[in-house]
Design a protein around this motif. Structure first.
Motif, PDB file in Angstrom:
ATOM      1  N   GLN A 215       6.814   9.771  -0.701  1.00  0.00           N
ATOM      2  CA  GLN A 215       6.205   8.444  -0.770  1.00  0.00           C
ATOM      3  C   GLN A 215       6.558   7.597   0.446  1.00  0.00           C
ATOM      4  O   GLN A 215       7.587   7.799   1.094  1.00  0.00           O
ATOM      5  CB  GLN A 215       6.669   7.733  -2.039  1.00  0.00           C
TER       6      GLN A 215
ATOM      7  N   VAL B  18      -3.614   7.258  -1.783  1.00  0.00           N
ATOM      8  CA  VAL B  18      -3.359   5.889  -1.351  1.00  0.00           C
ATOM      9  C   VAL B  18      -3.613   4.968  -2.539  1.00  0.00           C
ATOM     10  O   VAL B  18      -4.625   5.097  -3.233  1.00  0.00           O
ATOM     11  CB  VAL B  18      -4.266   5.482  -0.165  1.00  0.00           C
TER      12      VAL B  18
ATOM     13  N   ARG C 183       0.868  -1.182   0.000  1.00  0.00           N
ATOM     14  CA  ARG C 183       0.000   0.000   0.000  1.00  0.00           C
ATOM     15  C   ARG C 183       0.902   1.229   0.000  1.00  0.00           C
ATOM     16  O   ARG C 183       1.759   1.381   0.865  1.00  0.00           O
ATOM     17  CB  ARG C 183      -0.927   0.009   1.213  1.00  0.00           C
ATOM     18  N   TRP C 184       0.703   2.074  -0.987  1.00  0.00           N
ATOM     19  CA  TRP C 184       1.504   3.281  -1.154  1.00  0.00           C
ATOM     20  C   TRP C 184       0.743   4.494  -0.633  1.00  0.00           C
ATOM     21  O   TRP C 184      -0.462   4.614  -0.837  1.00  0.00           O
ATOM     22  CB  TRP C 184       1.813   3.516  -2.629  1.00  0.00           C
ATOM     23  N   ARG C 185       1.469   5.390   0.006  1.00  0.00           N
ATOM     24  CA  ARG C 185       0.950   6.715   0.349  1.00  0.00           C
ATOM     25  C   ARG C 185       1.844   7.723  -0.355  1.00  0.00           C
ATOM     26  O   ARG C 185       3.062   7.707  -0.190  1.00  0.00           O
ATOM     27  CB  ARG C 185       0.956   6.930   1.858  1.00  0.00           C
TER      28      ARG C 185
END
Length: 233
Positions: free
Chosen positions: A183, A166, A134-136
């Motif tokens: 990131q 997200v 999961r990327w922010r």
């Protein structure tokens, strides 16, 4: 985020371990309140990421294991990276100023996370071989408090990320990260393994030249670019 842009491949992971399983790597043990750096073989790190021998997550980010030759043998290179639009101009920089290592191998167990960070002004990409991330992401231009990491514009921050976008990345997906993005990655399954790299395309190359110009302490100049003849040689 490019869905199914490359093959999800347990076989690729098996090839990496067969070729470089005994190689020494370092990883963060994130089981306590303060991450602790430790080291051992790539195979032992994989075992930890699978949750076999420890109570908390580990995170490995290594630029030495995955050579150009080994990555080519995996047969998982995304096809779009071979198109003219993604031509890498890194070779136009002096060797001392080129990115460190052609590829990074990232390996983490469930709940591992990277620090909030921003790469130098290049186009980054991350290809997930197996697992779930999961990327922010905060877009280019977003302000954040951080400290420089090296002289090419990279920054890191120990603060928690708030806001932003997200995105969930699954095996076979490729994440493209424009220059300037803040990131953070959270590893959602064990093990989660990806290949990351970067390129200096025609848009990113002038930004990198400007950053190197600034890092050298030179006075501001006009627009910096690369002659068309050189960019397309």
């Amino acid at each position: 985020l490019l869905r199914h842009a490359a093959p999800a491949s347990q076989l690729a992971l098996d090839k990496i371990v067969a070729a470089a399983g005994a190689s020494f790597v370092q990883w963060e043990d994130q089981s306590g309140s303060c991450p602790r750096l430790t080291g051992g073989s790539l195979s032992s790190c994989l075992s930890l990421c699978q949750g076999n021998k420890q109570d908390g997550p580990v995170l490995m980010q290594d630029s030495t294991v995955l050579s150009e030759a080994l990555y080519s043998r995996l047969g998982v290179r995304p096809a779009f990276l071979s198109t003219e639009a993604f031509k890498d101009l890194s070779e136009l920089l002096p060797k001392e100023l080129r990115p460190q290592g052609p590829y990074w191998l990232l390996m983490g167990g469930k709940a591992a996370r990277s620090r909030l960070h921003k790469h130098p002004p290049w186009l980054g990409w991350d290809q997930l071989l197996t697992g779930h991330k999961r990327w922010r992401i905060l877009p280019p231009g977003a302000e954040h408090v951080g400290k420089p990491f090296g002289s090419c514009g990279a920054m890191v921050s120990d603060s928690n990320m708030k806001g932003g976008f997200v995105a969930d990345q699954h095996a076979g997906d490729v994440m493209l990260l424009p220059p300037g993005c803040w990131q953070q990655e959270v590893f959602e399954s064990s093990p989660t393994i990806s290949v990351a790299s970067q390129l200096l395309d025609e848009e990113a190359f002038p930004k990198m030249l400007e950053q190197l110009h600034h890092a050298a302490g030179l006075p501001p100049t006009g627009a910096i670019g690369v002659p068309a003849a050189d960019a397309h040689r």
